[in-house]
Design an enzyme around this catalytic site. Structure first.
Site, short mmCIF file in Angstrom:
data_model
loop_
_atom_site.label_atom_id
_atom_site.label_comp_id
_atom_site.label_asym_id
_atom_site.label_seq_id
_atom_site.Cartn_x
_atom_site.Cartn_y
_atom_site.Cartn_z
N ASP A 100 8.13 -17.76 -5.12
CA ASP A 100 9.36 -17.73 -4.33
C ASP A 100 9.92 -16.33 -4.14
O ASP A 100 10.68 -16.09 -3.20
CB ASP A 100 10.44 -18.60 -4.99
CG ASP A 100 10.00 -20.04 -5.17
OD1 ASP A 100 9.16 -20.50 -4.38
OD2 ASP A 100 10.49 -20.70 -6.11
N ILE B 166 -7.03 3.49 5.52
CA ILE B 166 -7.48 2.78 4.33
C ILE B 166 -7.61 3.73 3.15
O ILE B 166 -7.57 3.31 1.99
CB ILE B 166 -8.81 2.04 4.57
CG1 ILE B 166 -9.97 3.03 4.78
CG2 ILE B 166 -8.69 1.08 5.73
CD1 ILE B 166 -11.33 2.36 4.80
N GLY C 224 -13.14 8.51 1.79
CA GLY C 224 -13.26 9.95 1.92
C GLY C 224 -13.20 10.62 0.57
O GLY C 224 -13.80 10.14 -0.40
N GLN D 8 -15.01 -2.78 5.24
CA GLN D 8 -13.79 -2.55 4.46
C GLN D 8 -12.56 -2.32 5.33
O GLN D 8 -11.43 -2.46 4.85
CB GLN D 8 -13.98 -1.34 3.54
CG GLN D 8 -15.00 -1.57 2.45
CD GLN D 8 -15.44 -0.28 1.78
OE1 GLN D 8 -14.70 0.26 0.97
NE2 GLN D 8 -16.62 0.21 2.12
#
Length: 808
Positions: free
Chosen positions: A164, A538, A584, A676
């Protein structure tokens, strides 16, 4: 030790109990795993109380010691493996008396409770009564003074496990984002049939008296209307709702209608608003073919998402640390999170504030209830209302304050880019601004801006952007090219299309692009406009923020991949998979994914890889497999960032492991690659995209009407929005104290200070690797960043008994 006879001497090691209580929530197993392993690592013993407080009352076999290997594989499991129950017996003093006796008999004087506000309230009552309960047990002859002497103080630490997200003082509770993921998946699936038949759907979601799930799912799915308990609709809401939905369908051409109803929804007179009532209104007044979907308990099920695994693990570790830090007069803490910062909050205060919100709603003081939820909640509600529909006449700015705001994506695709753009467009239209999308980055601007019949600079319509609410990638196109490739044409386009502001969504390339534009202002006055970067990558490697859009989507995609790979590894028993992650030269994704999947080791660029490290890990794996003796869930995962080493590639490491294993275990490699980047963005990336995009628009609005020289003189006119610790902040890029000069490692394309580095400690500790000859943090960069983590202020250098650690 007998369950009915306590030893006179206390146990040699401190014993910490852990239980889950109330409604189950995804992530509870991760919390239990972290408590158990951190307790063992800290030279304590861990005991699980099965079936919640009911187990405390009954004692015996329901309170059992858990060892290191007992919690292996728990991270990916939904629900709670030690069971939960709403105990009526524990609510009575007689039940708590039995519970106290059972704890003393087991030698337990610390309890970590994972549950909702009711469970935590019960825990605090138990602690306050503890001295009196022990006295009563002695008076009744059930225990002796000698038996209770070592246990005069009971330490309680709370973890909020609830879908919740109704606990005050924390931004998120364990399980809430997993539940939100279930809701968004369900509504995303409903989109197709709603669009096909031009239907309306009324979706009822859980949450009791808290509207967090409803609000966040409405944001994540672009719902047309929303009902939450904290902010009931004004009288005449039926007309308002029908008016908005009619305009969206007939004037703007929207084919689907979604209305989200919280199960505790009510009007301003506290009369319940049911999903069937809403459905009848849409059917009867608008003639809309409408269906009701009640998601029910599917919202509780399934494995935990990446965030809940990460959160439950870190909070479980912090709970054990809190137990060890507590003094006899210390108040019971509950472990909370604010933005990216794990904190301890007095349990009593958090529970009282939570109950106060319910009272305010009952007293119809809805504004105060909204304020007490948390700052995020009110901000999200404001952002939702101002982007869900452009029909807000009072929000329209005067003509001289309206701006032409250019929106561009720069860098690799990332989940949340479309949602940030959609939010920016929605807010612009609400305020009277003109949103202009630059398609295909800076090359698109320079080469195709005047193409016929359609150029690369186009005004975005509401219906076009509304369709991006759950789309991954970048619908306006993105690439890594920078404006420095053609400053002349870029400046000419800025002038031609009369850009008043620039909103850049992207990764390190976006940061670099705005830096270049800022530095070129003296030569090209067209760049003297306000510019803001919303980090979306990402890799999570943009200076000025600890969170980038897309990183959560990537983590969820990666843990799904890793869970499937672990299943293969475990089925083959003695098998190790070396998995290559993107990111990277930043190890963020590898490290946080390693924490979320329970990886044995993680190799990152910040630390590098050498032959000694590999040798230690081979020995560690060999010893682990030797101890397993046919145990289940025996597969191992090792995560390697793609740039961790140019010599020790993923395949080379897998081959070395296989060769050095001498047949004792197998090794394979797996490379998920661009998988990914993910498909549909995660709910977290969707909702943060909305909140931060609206903040960016508010920031840009501050410069409306100012001269170019005034704008250029203000360091904040080229800024990055980001999460730092417990705050959302704008940081100036230029100047002596700006991000470019003080926080950017340009050579490695990442921040100089990476907040998450200490997570590597936890990966090692919770896998058992920390005891295998591997220093907790041996990175050469630790010399430069000795205190790189405001979030995890942790000293894990505790003397331990290596024999206490078995398999990972």
């Amino acid at each position: 030790m007998s369950s009915t006879q306590a030893p006179v001497e206390p146990p040699k090691r401190r014993r910490i109990g852990v239980l889950t209580s109330g409604g189950d929530a995804p992530g509870m197993n991760g919390a239990v795993r972290a408590v158990v392993r951190m307790a063992i690592y800290s030279d304590c013993e861990a005991y699980a109380v099965f079936e919640g407080y009911e187990g405390l009352v009954h004692g015996g076999h329901m309170i059992r010691q858990l060892h290191w290997e007992d919690v292996r594989g728990w991270l990916s499991k939904g629900g709670t493996l030690i069971g939960s129950a709403r105990s009526m017996a524990f609510r009575e003093r007689a039940g708590r008396l039995k519970a106290a006796k059972n704890m003393v008999l087991r030698g337990i004087d610390a309890l970590v409770v994972c549950g909702g506000d009711g469970s935590l309230t019960g825990a605090d009552v138990f602690r306050s009564e503890w001295p009196g309960l022990l006295e009563e047990l002695v008076k009744n002859g059930e225990l002796t003074e000698e038996q209770i002497e070592p246990y005069k103080v009971l330490n309680i630490v709370g973890l909020v496990g609830s879908i919740d997200n109704d606990m005050s003082g924390t931004d998120a509770t364990i399980g809430c984002y997993s539940s939100l993921t279930r809701i968004c998946d369900a509504v995303d699936d409903v989109f197709d049939t709603a669009f096909s038949h031009q239907r309306g759907f009324v979706i009822e979601v859980m949450g009791r008296h808290c509207g967090w799930l409803a609000l966040m799912s409405a944001i994540s799915t672009g719902a047309d209307w929303l009902f939450i308990p904290e902010m009931p609709p004004r009288d005449g809401w039926e007309d308002d709702m029908c008016s908005i939905i009619t305009k969206n369908r007939k004037e703007r051409g929207k084919r689907r209608t979604i209305v989200i109803v919280a199960e505790g929804a009510q009007d301003r007179s506290l009369n319940k608003i049911s999903s069937s009532t809403v459905k009848d209104i849409l059917t009867q007044r608008l003639g809309l073919d409408t269906r009701v979907t009640v998601l029910g308990h599917t919202q509780r099920g399934g494995p935990a998402c990446a965030y809940d695994r990460w959160l439950s693990t870190l909070q479980g570790v912090e709970a054990v640390r809190a137990v060890l830090d507590m003094k006899p007069d210390s108040p019971s803490p509950v472990i909370t999170i604010r933005e990216n910062k794990i904190m301890r909050t007095p349990l009593v205060d958090a529970v009282q504030e939570t109950k106060h919100v319910a009272k305010l709603i009952h007293d119809k003081d809805f504004e105060a209830a909204m304020r007490l939820r948390d700052a995020e909640f009110k901000e999200y509600h404001f952002a939702y209302r101002n982007t869900a529909t452009p029909d807000h006449p009072k929000m329209i700015l005067p003509q001289d304050k309206r701006m032409r705001i250019a929106i561009i994506h720069v860098g690799a695709p990332a989940g949340g880019m479309n949602q940030a753009t959609r939010a920016a467009v929605g807010y612009c239209l609400t305020r009277g601004h003109t949103p202009l999308a630059i398609h295909n980055g800076f090359p698109g601007l320079c080469r195709h801006h005047d193409d016929q019949p359609v150029g690369s600079v186009r005004e975005v319509k509401w219906l076009e952007s509304d369709a991006w609410v759950n789309e991954g990638g970048s619908d306006i196109g993105t690439n890594r090219s920078l404006p420095s490739e053609d400053f002349e044409t870029t400046a000419m386009c800025f002038e031609k299309y009369k850009f008043d502001a620039l909103f850049v969504v992207g990764g390190f390339e976006a940061f670099t692009a705005v830096s270049q534009l800022r530095q070129a202002r003296d030569k090209y006055p067209a760049f003297k406009i306000p510019m803001v970067v919303l980090p979306a990558t990402i890799s999570n490697n943009v200076p000025g923020t600890e969170y980038s859009l897309g990183s959560d989507t990537c983590l969820n995609t990666l843990i799904d991949f890793c869970d499937a790979i672990r299943q293969s590894a475990s089925s083959s028993r003695r098998r190790v998979f070396v998995i290559e992650t993107q990111g990277g030269k930043s190890g963020y994704i590898a490290t946080t994914a390693g924490l979320a999947v329970g990886a044995t080791a993680v190799y990152i660029p910040e630390e590098g890889i050498d032959i000694k490290m590999l040798s230690n890990d081979i020995d560690f794996l060999r010893e682990n497999f030797a101890r397993d003796k046919g145990a289940n869930r025996a597969g191992k995962l090792i995560l390697r960032n793609e740039c961790a080493s140019s010599t020790y590639t993923t395949q080379v490491i897998a081959d070395i492991f296989k060769e050095e294993a001498k047949g004792r275990f197998e090794s394979r490699s797996a490379v998920p690659g661009h998988f990914q980047q993910g498909g549909k963005p995660s709910p977290m990336d969707r909702i943060r995209a909305l909140r931060m995009a609206v903040k960016c628009m508010l920031h840009l609005e501050n410069y409306a009407g100012k001269s170019r020289d005034e704008i250029a003189a203000d360091p904040m006119s080229a800024a990055v929005i980001g999460i730092k610790g417990s705050q959302v902040l704008f940081s100036a890029m230029g100047g002596e104290d700006g991000l470019e000069a003080t926080e950017t490692d340009w050579a490695r394309r990442r921040p100089k200070t990476e907040f998450w580095l200490e997570l590597q400690n936890y990966v090692n500790v919770l896998s058992g690797r920390a005891s295998a000859g591997k220093p907790l943090w041996s990175c050469y960069e630790s010399k430069h960043f000795p205190s790189c983590c405001r979030l995890y202020n942790t000293d894990l250098s505790i003397d331990i008994d290596p024999s206490a650690l078995t398999s990972s």
